[in-house]
Every structure is written in structure tokens, then in C-alpha cells.
Design an enzyme around this catalytic site. Structure first.
Site, short mmCIF file in Angstrom:
data_model
loop_
_atom_site.label_atom_id
_atom_site.label_comp_id
_atom_site.label_asym_id
_atom_site.label_seq_id
_atom_site.Cartn_x
_atom_site.Cartn_y
_atom_site.Cartn_z
N ASP A 40 0.79 -1.19 -0.25
CA ASP A 40 -0.08 0.13 0.08
C ASP A 40 0.96 1.29 0.15
OD1 ASP A 40 -2.46 -1.66 0.13
OD2 ASP A 40 -2.30 -1.83 2.36
N ASP A 94 -5.93 -6.06 -5.23
CA ASP A 94 -7.19 -5.86 -4.68
C ASP A 94 -7.97 -4.97 -5.05
OD1 ASP A 94 -8.33 -6.15 -2.17
OD2 ASP A 94 -6.95 -4.95 -0.71
N LYS A 96 -11.26 -5.47 -5.47
CA LYS A 96 -12.80 -5.58 -4.55
C LYS A 96 -13.93 -5.23 -5.70
CE LYS A 96 -10.99 -4.49 0.12
NZ LYS A 96 -9.55 -4.21 -0.14
N PHE A 97 -14.04 -5.64 -6.58
CA PHE A 97 -14.86 -5.51 -7.67
C PHE A 97 -16.40 -5.66 -6.95
CE2 PHE A 97 -11.40 -7.01 -10.45
CZ PHE A 97 -11.39 -6.14 -11.22
N ARG A 235 1.33 -2.67 6.64
CA ARG A 235 2.10 -1.56 7.65
C ARG A 235 3.11 -2.02 8.66
NH1 ARG A 235 -3.11 2.04 8.28
NH2 ARG A 235 -3.99 -0.14 8.04
#
Length: 264
Positions: A40, A94, A96-97, A235
Site C-alpha cells: 500500500d 486488491d 474489490k469488484f 504496515r
């Protein structure tokens, strides 16, 4: 609750219905890792640097390419795919459809991202019903390499609505096409005892408990003993002040130790 006992990754390779899942299980077995790192980040240099330096320790990298501020297909995707071959990992976009079949097919195959061309794995919400799986599967028809879909059955955020009957119906939806829909984003083991769905679990941390924005972290042992096959960490590995390589090694060791305890 007693830890769930499942067959070893290597024993599932020969029997899993999904070609993509079989490939993933082989990578996990060969590299002795069940770690997925969530990249990310917002620049291509950071994305590619982490993919290169952490590649030896992971089975999957999870991306959000729409957050890369200096994105181009040639400067991000082309080198990322080369790194996936060099270090033997899969790429999980990622996305997320969450739309009707014809729309998600276009989102998957077209535009500036062309996700189906390079992402071995993507994911979708079950809310639209069977059409979302059919549309995404149709988008793979001209792709020679294995592709697979995860359905979001449970989430790690506080107050998530993906529980109970919704989760049960998501599992039923996955059963319609096990060659393509090979598993779930989930917090626990899902499916019947004679079914083999890959469970990838976000919100796993060795140190942190949450992020102030609804994220809740579980320990590696809790996730894996509950049925998770792959832990997703972001993270916790490369946040400011952390040695990403050292943390990747630490999470890989913890994840593999929890897995070996589960299959004994």
C-alpha cells in the site's frame, strides 16, 4: 477453540480444483512461506523496491495500483511482472469488484490498468450475485496463464457487515465455479470439511492492535490456527521506522511456524 487441522500445502497441490491455487500452493511449499505483503504505497519506485527486496520472503504481493501517483503500465506493471518471475511470487490486485457482470468484465480487462493481463489474483464482493463471478471469469477467456478470484466473505474492519448469512451465501456463490473462485478473504476457515478453499486473512499483526480507522489486528497464531492459509501484512512490515526485510523474515517465520503446528 482448538486449532483447525488441515492437510499440508504440498498434499493439497494434487487435489485442489483450481489451477491457480495449485500453483500458489506449490510456491508456498517451495519457498516455505505463507506471507502476503500488502504494498500500500503511492509511488512506483517504492512499489518496485519493496517487491524486489521482499520478493524472496513472500508467496503473494497484494497491490492497489490505482493509488500509484506516477502509474503507467510500462513503468509499473512490466517490471512488477518481471520481478514476480524472478522471485517466484503471485500478484494480487486488491480491486474489490462490486458491480454487474458486464461492468466488472470491462473493469477487469480494459482501461489503463488491464488487470487481467498481469494480476494472477483479484477479488470481489458477493453483493451483486452470480453475475459478478461470471463476468470476471469471462474476462479471462483470452488469457493463457492461470487466473483466480477470491470472494470477500469476512473483513477485518470494525463493524463489518460481511457476517452470518451474507458469509454463508458468499460461500455458496464460490461453489458455482471452483476452477476460478478458489478461495476467500476471510478471518476463519470456510466451506465444508471436504472442500478446499484457500483462506487469505488481512489484519494480521505481531505488534499493533489497530490503526484508529477501524482496522483490527489479530495475531499470526490466531489467524492460522483458525484456518487461514495465507496471512496478509502491510504496515506491520514497512511502516516508517521499520526494517522491511527484517520484518518480512519475522512474519514469514511466525506464519510458517503456526502453519506447521496446525498440520501436525
Amino acid at each position: 477453540m482448538s486449532p483447525i487441522t488441515l492437510k499440508a500445502y504440498e498434499d493439497r497441490i494434487a487435489t485442489h480444483p483450481s489451477p491457480l491455487a495449485r500453483r500458489l500452493l506449490k510456491i508456498m511449499t517451495d519457498k516455505k512461506t505463507n506471507l502476503c505483503v500488502s504494498l500500500d504505497v503511492d509511488t512506483k519506485d517504492e512499489l518496485l523496491r519493496l517487491a524486489d527486496t521482499l520478493g524472496p520472503y513472500v508467496c503473494v504481493f497484494k497491490t492497489h495500483v490505482d493509488t500509484i501517483e506516477d502509474y503507467t503500465y510500462e513503468s509499473v506493471i512490466v517490471p512488477l511482472v518481471e520481478l514476480s518471475k524472478r522471485h517466484n511470487f503471485l500478484i494480487f490486485e486488491d480491486r474489490k469488484f462490486a458491480d454487474i457482470g458486464s461492468t466488472v468484465k470491462s473493469q477487469y480487462t480494459s482501461g489503463i490498468f488491464k488487470i487481467v493481463q498481469w494480476a494472477h489474483i483479484t477479488n470481489a464482493h458477493a453483493l451483486p450475485g452470480p453475475g459478478i463471478v461470471d463476468g470476471l471469469c469471462a474476462g479471462t477467456k483470452d488469457i493463457s496463464e492461470e487466473r483466480g478470484l477470491l470472494l470477500l466473505a469476512e473483513m477485518s474492519s470494525s463493524g463489518s457487515l460481511a457476517t452470518g448469512d451474507y458469509t454463508d451465501k458468499t460461500v455458496d456463490l464460490a461453489r458455482r465455479n471452483k476452477l476460478f473462485t478458489f478461495g476467500f478473504i476471510a478471518q476463519n476457515r470456510l466451506g465444508a470439511d471436504d472442500e478446499d478453499f484457500i483462506i487469505m486473512t488481512p489484519g494480521v499483526g505481531l505488534d499493533d492492535k489497530g490503526d484508529g480507522l477501524g482496522q483490527q489486528y489479530r495475531t499470526v497464531d490466531d489467524a492460522v490456527s483458525g484456518g487461514s492459509d495465507i496471512i496478509i501484512v502491510g504496515r506491520g512490515i514497512f511502516a516508517k521506522g521499520r526494517d522491511a526485510v527484517a520484518e518480512s523474515k519475522r512474519y514469514r517465520e511466525a506464519g510458517w511456524k503456526a502453519y506447521t503446528a496446525r498440520v501436525k
